[in-house]
Design a protein around this motif. Structure first.
Motif, PDB file in Angstrom:
ATOM      1  N   LYS A   1     -17.713  26.710  30.018  1.00 48.96           N
ATOM      2  CA  LYS A   1     -17.360  25.383  29.736  1.00 48.96           C
ATOM      3  C   LYS A   1     -15.706  25.503  29.296  1.00 48.96           C
ATOM      4  CE  LYS A   1     -21.724  23.160  29.208  1.00 48.96           C
ATOM      5  NZ  LYS A   1     -22.700  22.247  28.144  1.00 48.96           N
ATOM      6  N   SER A   2     -15.599  26.241  28.180  1.00 46.38           N
ATOM      7  CA  SER A   2     -14.110  26.409  27.880  1.00 46.38           C
ATOM      8  C   SER A   2     -13.150  26.723  28.689  1.00 46.38           C
ATOM      9  CB  SER A   2     -14.288  27.160  26.642  1.00 46.38           C
ATOM     10  OG  SER A   2     -12.962  27.300  26.106  1.00 46.38           O
TER      11      SER A   2
ATOM     12  N   ASN B   1     -12.184  24.304  31.429  1.00 45.86           N
ATOM     13  CA  ASN B   1     -11.075  23.335  30.878  1.00 45.86           C
ATOM     14  C   ASN B   1      -9.850  24.341  30.725  1.00 45.86           C
ATOM     15  OD1 ASN B   1     -12.848  21.424  30.341  1.00 45.86           O
ATOM     16  ND2 ASN B   1     -13.391  21.986  28.075  1.00 45.86           N
TER      17      ASN B   1
END
Length: 219
Positions: free
Chosen positions: A44-45, A48
């Protein structure tokens, strides 16, 4: 980039190139020795940061930027392997182990200097292609796994795709080395074993080995 990020994108790239692996977070977690939750959080990081495409329950995909980063790390890793193998005569397992550390501490400038010193090699000692300074792999791979070879044919070992010490020790003891010639004398398809001749010796290999030894047929 942090070591954790570099290792994560590298794992996605390498898993994506293996026939028997995929890039779901659980498989990346297993490869890196981290929890599934940690792999999902990292995914998820990095999504981004525009390094990967993340969708719940789906395999992870590198973006163009993410693949560029992965190939940059892989270039440094494989150049170090080639350097250590040539200059210090370290084993195939040893060069992989040390390159895992060195790849993260190497500038692009130093990587280019190592490549120049070695004569800009296209492959590392395992037979893995070395990306160029632009992050491109310019060689074509027409190899096949030893498990898929034909009886009565001669082949050249083109790649040893593993990081396991016992595997490399076995290869060293039996002359299974990148660039060496072998002859496939028998395929035991029912038992998934392959019999080869190399250096006047006959060796019987099971599928655990024949699926990670890549060869090119001698025409």
């Amino acid at each position: 980039m942090s070591v954790a990020i570099e290792n994560f994108v590298k794992a996605i790239y390498k898993n994506g190139k293996h026939d028997d692996n995929d890039t779901k977070p659980g498989n990346i977690a297993k490869k890196l020795g981290i929890s599934n939750a940690a792999a999902t959080d990292m995914a998820k990081s990095l999504a981004n940061k525009n390094l990967i495409n993340y969708e719940k329950y789906k395999a992870l995909e590198l973006t163009e930027e993410g693949e560029k980063l992965a190939l940059k790390v892989i270039r440094k890793h494989r150049l170090w392997e080639a350097f250590l193998y040539k200059t210090l005569e370290m084993s195939l397992h040893e060069i992989h182990r040390e390159a895992e550390f060195l790849e993260h501490e190497t500038s692009d400038f130093l990587a280019d200097k190592i490549s120049e010193y070695l004569g800009n090699p296209k492959f590392d000692p395992h037979g893995d292609p070395i990306p160029n300074a632009d992050g491109e792999i310019t060689t074509k791979d027409n190899s096949t796994t030893l498990s898929k070879t034909k009886e009565g044919k001669s082949y050249i070992i083109s790649r040893l795709m593993s990081d396991d010490k016992e595997f490399f020790d076995f290869c060293a003891q039996n002359g299974l080395k990148y660039g060496n010639k072998i002859f496939v004398s028998k395929q035991f398809s029912k038992n998934k074993m392959t019999q080869i001749n190399i250096n006047s010796n006959t060796i019987l290999l099971n599928e655990d080995f024949t699926k990670i030894i890549y060869v090119n047929e001698i025409q």
